[in-house]
Write a protein that holds these residues in place. Structure first.
Motif, PDB file in Angstrom:
ATOM      1  N   SER A 235       0.831  -1.200   0.000  1.00 19.85           N
ATOM      2  CA  SER A 235       0.000   0.000   0.000  1.00 19.85           C
ATOM      3  C   SER A 235       0.865   1.250   0.000  1.00 19.85           C
ATOM      4  O   SER A 235       0.608   2.212  -0.735  1.00 19.85           O
ATOM      5  CB  SER A 235      -0.924  -0.013   1.215  1.00 19.85           C
ATOM      6  N   ARG A 236       1.902   1.233   0.832  1.00 17.33           N
ATOM      7  CA  ARG A 236       2.792   2.407   0.912  1.00 17.33           C
ATOM      8  C   ARG A 236       3.559   2.613  -0.388  1.00 17.33           C
ATOM      9  O   ARG A 236       3.733   3.744  -0.852  1.00 17.33           O
ATOM     10  CB  ARG A 236       3.756   2.229   2.079  1.00 17.33           C
ATOM     11  N   ARG A 237       4.064   1.515  -0.971  1.00 24.38           N
ATOM     12  CA  ARG A 237       4.812   1.627  -2.220  1.00 24.38           C
ATOM     13  C   ARG A 237       3.928   2.197  -3.336  1.00 24.38           C
ATOM     14  O   ARG A 237       4.354   3.061  -4.100  1.00 24.38           O
ATOM     15  CB  ARG A 237       5.338   0.251  -2.649  1.00 24.38           C
ATOM     16  N   LEU A 238       2.702   1.693  -3.401  1.00 20.35           N
ATOM     17  CA  LEU A 238       1.788   2.186  -4.429  1.00 20.35           C
ATOM     18  C   LEU A 238       1.468   3.665  -4.237  1.00 20.35           C
ATOM     19  O   LEU A 238       1.472   4.446  -5.197  1.00 20.35           O
ATOM     20  CB  LEU A 238       0.484   1.370  -4.405  1.00 20.35           C
ATOM     21  N   ALA A 239       1.190   4.034  -2.997  1.00 22.90           N
ATOM     22  CA  ALA A 239       0.836   5.429  -2.714  1.00 22.90           C
ATOM     23  C   ALA A 239       1.988   6.352  -3.086  1.00 22.90           C
ATOM     24  O   ALA A 239       1.793   7.410  -3.712  1.00 22.90           O
ATOM     25  CB  ALA A 239       0.482   5.589  -1.240  1.00 22.90           C
ATOM     26  N   LYS A 240       3.194   5.951  -2.727  1.00 22.86           N
ATOM     27  CA  LYS A 240       4.371   6.762  -3.015  1.00 22.86           C
ATOM     28  C   LYS A 240       4.620   6.848  -4.525  1.00 22.86           C
ATOM     29  O   LYS A 240       4.918   7.933  -5.072  1.00 22.86           O
ATOM     30  CB  LYS A 240       5.587   6.162  -2.316  1.00 22.86           C
ATOM     31  N   LEU A 241       4.457   5.718  -5.197  1.00 24.19           N
ATOM     32  CA  LEU A 241       4.686   5.666  -6.644  1.00 24.19           C
ATOM     33  C   LEU A 241       3.654   6.493  -7.405  1.00 24.19           C
ATOM     34  O   LEU A 241       3.992   7.265  -8.310  1.00 24.19           O
ATOM     35  CB  LEU A 241       4.642   4.205  -7.111  1.00 24.19           C
ATOM     36  N   LEU A 242       2.398   6.384  -7.012  1.00 30.18           N
ATOM     37  CA  LEU A 242       1.345   7.141  -7.699  1.00 30.18           C
ATOM     38  C   LEU A 242       1.486   8.636  -7.453  1.00 30.18           C
ATOM     39  O   LEU A 242       1.211   9.455  -8.337  1.00 30.18           O
ATOM     40  CB  LEU A 242      -0.032   6.649  -7.235  1.00 30.18           C
ATOM     41  N   ALA A 243       1.916   8.997  -6.233  1.00 27.88           N
ATOM     42  CA  ALA A 243       2.141  10.417  -5.930  1.00 27.88           C
ATOM     43  C   ALA A 243       3.246  10.976  -6.819  1.00 27.88           C
ATOM     44  O   ALA A 243       3.158  12.107  -7.320  1.00 27.88           O
ATOM     45  CB  ALA A 243       2.490  10.581  -4.457  1.00 27.88           C
ATOM     46  N   ARG A 244       4.272  10.162  -7.027  1.00 33.78           N
ATOM     47  CA  ARG A 244       5.373  10.587  -7.891  1.00 33.78           C
ATOM     48  C   ARG A 244       4.908  10.793  -9.331  1.00 33.78           C
ATOM     49  O   ARG A 244       5.265  11.759 -10.003  1.00 33.78           O
ATOM     50  CB  ARG A 244       6.459   9.512  -7.870  1.00 33.78           C
ATOM     51  N   LEU A 245       4.077   9.851  -9.818  1.00 32.85           N
ATOM     52  CA  LEU A 245       3.582   9.959 -11.182  1.00 32.85           C
ATOM     53  C   LEU A 245       2.664  11.169 -11.351  1.00 32.85           C
ATOM     54  O   LEU A 245       2.711  11.863 -12.372  1.00 32.85           O
ATOM     55  CB  LEU A 245       2.833   8.674 -11.564  1.00 32.85           C
ATOM     56  N   ARG A 246       1.822  11.422 -10.333  1.00 33.56           N
ATOM     57  CA  ARG A 246       0.930  12.600 -10.410  1.00 33.56           C
ATOM     58  C   ARG A 246       1.738  13.884 -10.450  1.00 33.56           C
ATOM     59  O   ARG A 246       1.422  14.824 -11.180  1.00 33.56           O
ATOM     60  CB  ARG A 246      -0.010  12.584  -9.218  1.00 33.56           C
ATOM     61  N   ALA A 247       2.784  13.928  -9.622  1.00 29.63           N
ATOM     62  CA  ALA A 247       3.627  15.124  -9.596  1.00 29.63           C
ATOM     63  C   ALA A 247       4.320  15.332 -10.944  1.00 29.63           C
ATOM     64  O   ALA A 247       4.386  16.454 -11.457  1.00 29.63           O
ATOM     65  CB  ALA A 247       4.650  15.015  -8.466  1.00 29.63           C
ATOM     66  N   SER A 248       4.813  14.229 -11.505  1.00 32.08           N
ATOM     67  CA  SER A 248       5.478  14.323 -12.814  1.00 32.08           C
ATOM     68  C   SER A 248       4.501  14.751 -13.899  1.00 32.08           C
ATOM     69  O   SER A 248       4.832  15.531 -14.785  1.00 32.08           O
ATOM     70  CB  SER A 248       6.101  12.969 -13.190  1.00 32.08           C
ATOM     71  N   ALA A 249       3.253  14.244 -13.801  1.00 30.71           N
ATOM     72  CA  ALA A 249       2.243  14.603 -14.781  1.00 30.71           C
ATOM     73  C   ALA A 249       1.911  16.085 -14.674  1.00 30.71           C
ATOM     74  O   ALA A 249       1.698  16.773 -15.678  1.00 30.71           O
ATOM     75  CB  ALA A 249       0.984  13.764 -14.561  1.00 30.71           C
ATOM     76  N   GLY A 250       1.854  16.591 -13.424  1.00 27.68           N
ATOM     77  CA  GLY A 250       1.573  18.017 -13.217  1.00 27.68           C
ATOM     78  C   GLY A 250       2.658  18.885 -13.790  1.00 27.68           C
ATOM     79  O   GLY A 250       2.396  19.911 -14.431  1.00 27.68           O
TER      80      GLY A 250
END
Length: 255
Positions: A235-250
């Motif tokens: 759960s933590r790995r996914l949350a961290k990874l998705l946050a990174r992708l959202r930031a990169s997308a922004g």
């Protein structure tokens, strides 16, 4: 040589064919026409076997008649009787016509060949016991897998696929309006174009985690059991990874 009218009274088809081969021009045409006339019943009968399979019956008769002329010009009496030779020639030309001209949607060649084999096997079974053979019987007849036979039989509609404009309801609604698609493919394409470049910077473990979760649709617990860690860690790995992708997308959108 006797007159053409004398040949017309001849009952020996082989003699007529030989006479046609020995003449030229108008005389040859007249003799060939006479032989064709005497075998029109054969041509119509063979064409009728393939009626209702996606080709116009008149077109099939025309193909059969052209094949009859081909048989006349290619017949060698030393090889046997004319009618069996003409039958093989006509059936071959009809099958070729279907193969080359009648597919609305062209299936793989193996399916085309299997359909021809199924048609022949069906005819043999009907002649043997007057019953329509089932899929299992046909598979045994042609030496194929049952699933392959089902696939070939399902592809028969490729000769004349159903039009999306065909009315299928009492109110006259066409088929195309009754086919609903779930979601929007454009949304998926937009998401993929956005996410695809961002995933290039991920390592193999991160890509595998995304694949398990969003492609194979596994739960976090199932992923944890596969990877050998706790569900909380996944759960933590996914949350961290998705946050990174959202930031990169922004950042990409801002750029």
């Amino acid at each position: 040589m006797n007159s053409i009218s004398a040949y017309f009274q001849h009952d020996d088809i082989t003699a007529l064919i030989e006479a046609a081969g020995a003449t030229h021009g108008h005389e040859r045409t007249m003799l060939e026409d006479e032989i064709v006339r005497r075998h029109l019943g054969l041509a119509h009968n063979l064409a009728g076997r393939y009626a209702g399979r996606g080709a116009d019956r008149d077109d099939l008769v025309q193909v059969a008649c052209f094949a009859l002329v081909k048989a006349i010009r290619g017949f060698d009496h030393d090889r046997g009787e004319f009618v069996p030779f003409a039958t093989v020639t006509i059936l071959g030309e009809i099958k070729k016509y279907f193969r080359d001209h009648c597919w609305g949607v062209r299936p793989p060649r193996r399916i085309q060949q299997m359909q021809a084999d199924i048609s022949s096997a069906t005819e043999r079974c009907l002649q043997a016991d007057s019953h329509q053979p089932d899929v299992l019987t046909l598979a045994g007849e042609i030496g194929a897998e049952v699933e392959d036979v089902r696939e070939a039989m399902a592809a028969r509609s490729c000769f004349s696929p159903t039009s999306l404009d065909q009315p299928v309801r009492e109110d006259g609604r066409p088929l195309g309006e009754t086919i609903a698609a779930e979601g929007s493919a454009y949304e998926f394409i937009d998401d993929w174009v956005t996410v695809g470049p961002l995933c290039r910077d991920l390592d193999d473990d991160e890509r595998e985690l995304l694949r398990l979760r969003f492609v194979e649709d596994k739960t976090q617990q199932e992923i944890a059991e596969l990877v050998g860690v706790s569900q909380m860690q996944i759960s933590r790995r996914l949350a961290k990874l998705l946050a990174r992708l959202r930031a990169s997308a922004g950042l990409a959108d801002a750029a």
